[in-house]
Design a protein around this motif. Structure first.
Motif, PDB file in Angstrom:
ATOM      1  N   ILE A  37      -8.976  36.190  34.619  1.00 25.89           N
ATOM      2  CA  ILE A  37      -7.698  35.416  34.977  1.00 25.89           C
ATOM      3  C   ILE A  37      -6.661  35.806  35.933  1.00 25.89           C
ATOM      4  O   ILE A  37      -6.392  35.230  37.028  1.00 25.89           O
ATOM      5  CB  ILE A  37      -7.009  34.983  33.769  1.00 25.89           C
ATOM      6  N   VAL A  38      -6.438  36.867  35.854  1.00 31.02           N
ATOM      7  CA  VAL A  38      -5.379  37.667  36.711  1.00 31.02           C
ATOM      8  C   VAL A  38      -5.736  37.654  38.103  1.00 31.02           C
ATOM      9  O   VAL A  38      -5.249  37.259  39.057  1.00 31.02           O
ATOM     10  CB  VAL A  38      -5.031  39.044  36.121  1.00 31.02           C
ATOM     11  N   VAL A  39      -7.101  38.410  37.955  1.00 32.17           N
ATOM     12  CA  VAL A  39      -7.638  38.483  39.616  1.00 32.17           C
ATOM     13  C   VAL A  39      -7.937  37.099  40.177  1.00 32.17           C
ATOM     14  O   VAL A  39      -7.656  37.025  41.325  1.00 32.17           O
ATOM     15  CB  VAL A  39      -9.118  39.145  39.342  1.00 32.17           C
ATOM     16  N   SER A  40      -8.628  35.881  39.346  1.00 30.82           N
ATOM     17  CA  SER A  40      -8.527  34.569  39.910  1.00 30.82           C
ATOM     18  C   SER A  40      -7.204  34.141  40.498  1.00 30.82           C
ATOM     19  O   SER A  40      -7.089  33.357  41.496  1.00 30.82           O
ATOM     20  CB  SER A  40      -9.106  33.847  38.838  1.00 30.82           C
ATOM     21  N   ILE A  41      -6.067  34.419  39.734  1.00 33.45           N
ATOM     22  CA  ILE A  41      -4.897  33.916  40.156  1.00 33.45           C
ATOM     23  C   ILE A  41      -4.350  34.645  41.592  1.00 33.45           C
ATOM     24  O   ILE A  41      -3.838  34.018  42.428  1.00 33.45           O
ATOM     25  CB  ILE A  41      -3.607  34.219  38.975  1.00 33.45           C
ATOM     26  N   LEU A  42      -4.702  35.994  41.593  1.00 31.44           N
ATOM     27  CA  LEU A  42      -4.320  36.638  42.857  1.00 31.44           C
ATOM     28  C   LEU A  42      -5.112  36.274  43.987  1.00 31.44           C
ATOM     29  O   LEU A  42      -4.394  36.243  45.227  1.00 31.44           O
ATOM     30  CB  LEU A  42      -4.673  38.121  42.641  1.00 31.44           C
ATOM     31  N   PHE A  43      -6.339  35.816  43.794  1.00 37.60           N
ATOM     32  CA  PHE A  43      -7.194  35.353  44.940  1.00 37.60           C
ATOM     33  C   PHE A  43      -6.780  33.677  45.317  1.00 37.60           C
ATOM     34  O   PHE A  43      -6.824  33.475  46.443  1.00 37.60           O
ATOM     35  CB  PHE A  43      -8.798  35.163  44.417  1.00 37.60           C
ATOM     36  N   ILE A  44      -6.584  32.787  44.364  1.00 33.98           N
ATOM     37  CA  ILE A  44      -6.266  31.766  44.586  1.00 33.98           C
ATOM     38  C   ILE A  44      -4.664  31.252  45.101  1.00 33.98           C
ATOM     39  O   ILE A  44      -4.228  30.145  45.427  1.00 33.98           O
ATOM     40  CB  ILE A  44      -6.646  30.759  43.294  1.00 33.98           C
ATOM     41  N   ALA A  45      -3.756  32.159  44.809  1.00 37.48           N
ATOM     42  CA  ALA A  45      -2.321  31.994  44.936  1.00 37.48           C
ATOM     43  C   ALA A  45      -2.102  31.938  46.355  1.00 37.48           C
ATOM     44  O   ALA A  45      -1.191  31.144  46.759  1.00 37.48           O
ATOM     45  CB  ALA A  45      -1.550  33.241  44.479  1.00 37.48           C
ATOM     46  N   PRO A  46      -2.688  32.581  47.452  1.00 36.73           N
ATOM     47  CA  PRO A  46      -2.421  32.491  48.766  1.00 36.73           C
ATOM     48  C   PRO A  46      -2.849  31.055  49.375  1.00 36.73           C
ATOM     49  O   PRO A  46      -2.384  30.483  50.009  1.00 36.73           O
ATOM     50  CB  PRO A  46      -3.112  33.625  49.494  1.00 36.73           C
TER      51      PRO A  46
ATOM     52  N   ILE B 199      -3.028  28.043  47.508  1.00 38.14           N
ATOM     53  CA  ILE B 199      -1.894  27.264  46.918  1.00 38.14           C
ATOM     54  C   ILE B 199      -0.724  27.248  47.634  1.00 38.14           C
ATOM     55  O   ILE B 199      -0.334  26.297  48.082  1.00 38.14           O
ATOM     56  CB  ILE B 199      -1.714  27.590  45.522  1.00 38.14           C
ATOM     57  N   TRP B 200      -0.262  28.447  48.216  1.00 35.06           N
ATOM     58  CA  TRP B 200       0.957  28.657  48.994  1.00 35.06           C
ATOM     59  C   TRP B 200       0.657  28.025  50.398  1.00 35.06           C
ATOM     60  O   TRP B 200       1.637  27.341  50.771  1.00 35.06           O
ATOM     61  CB  TRP B 200       1.147  30.171  48.969  1.00 35.06           C
ATOM     62  N   MET B 201      -0.642  28.218  50.791  1.00 32.93           N
ATOM     63  CA  MET B 201      -0.897  27.868  52.164  1.00 32.93           C
ATOM     64  C   MET B 201      -0.860  26.338  52.101  1.00 32.93           C
ATOM     65  O   MET B 201      -0.204  25.417  52.969  1.00 32.93           O
ATOM     66  CB  MET B 201      -2.260  28.223  52.504  1.00 32.93           C
ATOM     67  N   LEU B 202      -1.375  25.780  51.078  1.00 31.83           N
ATOM     68  CA  LEU B 202      -1.497  24.127  51.013  1.00 31.83           C
ATOM     69  C   LEU B 202       0.021  23.291  50.931  1.00 31.83           C
ATOM     70  O   LEU B 202       0.312  22.385  51.468  1.00 31.83           O
ATOM     71  CB  LEU B 202      -2.184  23.676  49.787  1.00 31.83           C
ATOM     72  N   PHE B 203       0.891  24.317  50.029  1.00 29.75           N
ATOM     73  CA  PHE B 203       2.102  23.580  49.735  1.00 29.75           C
ATOM     74  C   PHE B 203       3.108  23.771  51.054  1.00 29.75           C
ATOM     75  O   PHE B 203       3.675  22.948  51.313  1.00 29.75           O
ATOM     76  CB  PHE B 203       2.712  24.576  48.766  1.00 29.75           C
ATOM     77  N   VAL B 204       2.830  25.202  51.805  1.00 28.20           N
ATOM     78  CA  VAL B 204       3.340  24.973  53.150  1.00 28.20           C
ATOM     79  C   VAL B 204       3.201  24.158  54.112  1.00 28.20           C
ATOM     80  O   VAL B 204       4.126  23.591  54.870  1.00 28.20           O
ATOM     81  CB  VAL B 204       3.337  26.509  53.799  1.00 28.20           C
ATOM     82  N   SER B 205       2.012  23.657  54.364  1.00 22.06           N
ATOM     83  CA  SER B 205       1.464  22.732  55.220  1.00 22.06           C
ATOM     84  C   SER B 205       1.883  21.432  54.907  1.00 22.06           C
ATOM     85  O   SER B 205       1.739  20.710  55.783  1.00 22.06           O
ATOM     86  CB  SER B 205      -0.099  22.770  54.922  1.00 22.06           C
ATOM     87  N   ILE B 206       2.479  20.915  53.973  1.00 18.72           N
ATOM     88  CA  ILE B 206       3.134  19.756  53.524  1.00 18.72           C
ATOM     89  C   ILE B 206       4.463  19.969  53.542  1.00 18.72           C
ATOM     90  O   ILE B 206       5.366  18.709  53.146  1.00 18.72           O
ATOM     91  CB  ILE B 206       2.466  19.195  52.173  1.00 18.72           C
ATOM     92  N   LYS B 207       5.487  20.748  53.948  1.00 17.54           N
ATOM     93  CA  LYS B 207       6.741  20.822  54.418  1.00 17.54           C
ATOM     94  C   LYS B 207       7.022  20.353  55.488  1.00 17.54           C
ATOM     95  O   LYS B 207       6.109  20.543  56.732  1.00 17.54           O
ATOM     96  CB  LYS B 207       7.177  22.374  54.144  1.00 17.54           C
ATOM     97  N   PRO B 208       8.148  19.789  55.764  1.00 17.05           N
ATOM     98  CA  PRO B 208       8.563  19.316  57.323  1.00 17.05           C
ATOM     99  C   PRO B 208       8.564  20.459  58.111  1.00 17.05           C
ATOM    100  O   PRO B 208       8.876  21.842  58.057  1.00 17.05           O
ATOM    101  CB  PRO B 208      10.135  18.716  56.820  1.00 17.05           C
ATOM    102  N   ASP B 209       8.035  20.116  59.443  1.00 16.54           N
ATOM    103  CA  ASP B 209       8.284  21.121  60.371  1.00 16.54           C
ATOM    104  C   ASP B 209       9.435  21.706  60.819  1.00 16.54           C
ATOM    105  O   ASP B 209      10.682  21.142  60.611  1.00 16.54           O
ATOM    106  CB  ASP B 209       7.633  20.378  61.855  1.00 16.54           C
ATOM    107  N   GLY B 210       9.692  23.031  60.886  1.00 16.63           N
ATOM    108  CA  GLY B 210      10.718  23.730  61.024  1.00 16.63           C
ATOM    109  C   GLY B 210      11.408  24.170  59.760  1.00 16.63           C
ATOM    110  O   GLY B 210      12.555  24.742  59.862  1.00 16.63           O
TER     111      GLY B 210
ATOM    112  N   PRO C 257     -12.381  22.024  54.701  1.00 15.16           N
ATOM    113  CA  PRO C 257     -14.010  21.808  54.721  1.00 15.16           C
ATOM    114  C   PRO C 257     -14.846  22.967  54.188  1.00 15.16           C
ATOM    115  O   PRO C 257     -15.981  22.648  53.392  1.00 15.16           O
ATOM    116  CB  PRO C 257     -14.290  21.751  56.091  1.00 15.16           C
ATOM    117  N   VAL C 258     -14.305  24.157  54.174  1.00 16.29           N
ATOM    118  CA  VAL C 258     -15.079  25.432  53.837  1.00 16.29           C
ATOM    119  C   VAL C 258     -14.937  25.196  52.049  1.00 16.29           C
ATOM    120  O   VAL C 258     -15.942  25.613  51.443  1.00 16.29           O
ATOM    121  CB  VAL C 258     -14.564  26.469  54.367  1.00 16.29           C
ATOM    122  N   ILE C 259     -13.748  24.895  51.719  1.00 18.80           N
ATOM    123  CA  ILE C 259     -13.673  24.772  50.285  1.00 18.80           C
ATOM    124  C   ILE C 259     -14.424  23.759  49.653  1.00 18.80           C
ATOM    125  O   ILE C 259     -14.813  24.001  48.593  1.00 18.80           O
ATOM    126  CB  ILE C 259     -12.272  24.447  50.056  1.00 18.80           C
TER     127      ILE C 259
END
Length: 287
Positions: free
Chosen positions: A29-38, A40-51, A264-266
């Protein structure tokens, strides 16, 4: 009596149970979280307002949210074109690689001709030479053939796979000789023998080679970077760094571009998870 039998069965199960099972699950579980955390962070950052900027990491995961970044990237960049280029090049490279490697492996495995062993050793030697060592002569050959900055120049140099030939040759060697001899006695040609008998039996090996060829071509950076000059022919590994370099001080738009390239890769992994796992496990099977 039944209760005693049930009690004995439970004791036997307790004895056979892995004493480290809970620890292994926790580590997994810990290793899975370490792999999936980046991701999830990428997806959240991608829906933030520009700038958007933040002083604490937790603010990346809090509102406000917007999808306007995706519209901006799709409309104002060549990300979809690069996505198509990557898929087209990887798909055609995989198909041609499977055709050539399977034919070569079948010939070396089942046909009799002079210097067969020498040719097989030649394929083995191909594994010992790093790809980077052949880049310069490969570039000169493609340049002399006027294939630089073209799909053909991207695809043709990548279809040679010594490892694929070796794997399939080993697999074809294990096809029962009785089947081969019976087919030849019945008048089956070598092509029919390859296409109707040997090839269907080699589906696990072909799937494994196809998966790794597609992934290798999709992630290939060095050769497309050297052989492509036009921005419209960039593949994702080349196009994304070029795009990100224009936003060296920003996070949102580069992350949006990376998310569009990753989605698409996911999805493909979720759809073909069983085939990918079987292909990976097959590479560890002997015989």
């Amino acid at each position: 009596m039944a209760a005693k039998t049930t009690s004995n069965s439970r004791r036997a199960l307790d004895r056979n149970r892995d004493p480290f099972l809970k620890g292994k699950i926790t580590i997994g579980i810990v290793v899975s979280i370490l792999f999936i955390a980046p991701i999830i962070w990428m997806l959240f950052v991608s829906i933030k307002p520009d700038g958007f900027s933040t002083s604490t990491p937790i603010e990346w995961f809090l509102p406000p949210y917007t999808i306007s970044n995706y519209i901006t990237i799709i409309m104002d960049s060549l990300i979809l074109r690069w996505l198509f280029n990557s898929f087209f090049v990887a798909f055609i490279t995989t198909i041609l690689t499977l055709i050539i490697t399977s034919l070569a492996a079948f010939a070396i495995s089942q046909m009799k001709f002079r210097f067969k062993n020498f040719i097989f050793i030649f394929f083995l030697l191909g594994l010992m030479i790093p790809g980077e060592a052949t880049i310069i002569p490969l570039y000169e050959i493609v340049k002399n053939m006027n294939l630089i900055d073209s799909y053909s120049g991207l695809i043709l140099p990548m279809i040679a796979s010594p490892l694929g030939v070796i794997i399939l040759k080993s697999f074809f060697d294990n096809v029962p000789k009785e089947i081969i001899e019976s087919a030849i006695i019945d008048g089956c040609s070598y092509f029919k023998l390859f296409y109707k008998i040997v090839l269907p039996l080699a589906k696990p090996a072909i799937a494994a080679i196809g998966i790794f060829t597609f992934i290798g071509s999709w992630n290939n950076f060095l050769w497309p970077y050297l052989s492509i000059l036009s921005e419209t022919l960039y593949t994702l590994p080349v196009g994304l760094p070029v795009f990100n370099s224009t936003y060296s001080q920003a996070y949102v738009l580069p992350m949006t571009a990376n998310a569009i390239a990753s989605i698409p890769v996911i999805i493909a992994f979720l759809l073909f998870e069983k085939q990918i796992v079987k292909g990976i496990s097959f590479t560890g099977i002997k015989g």
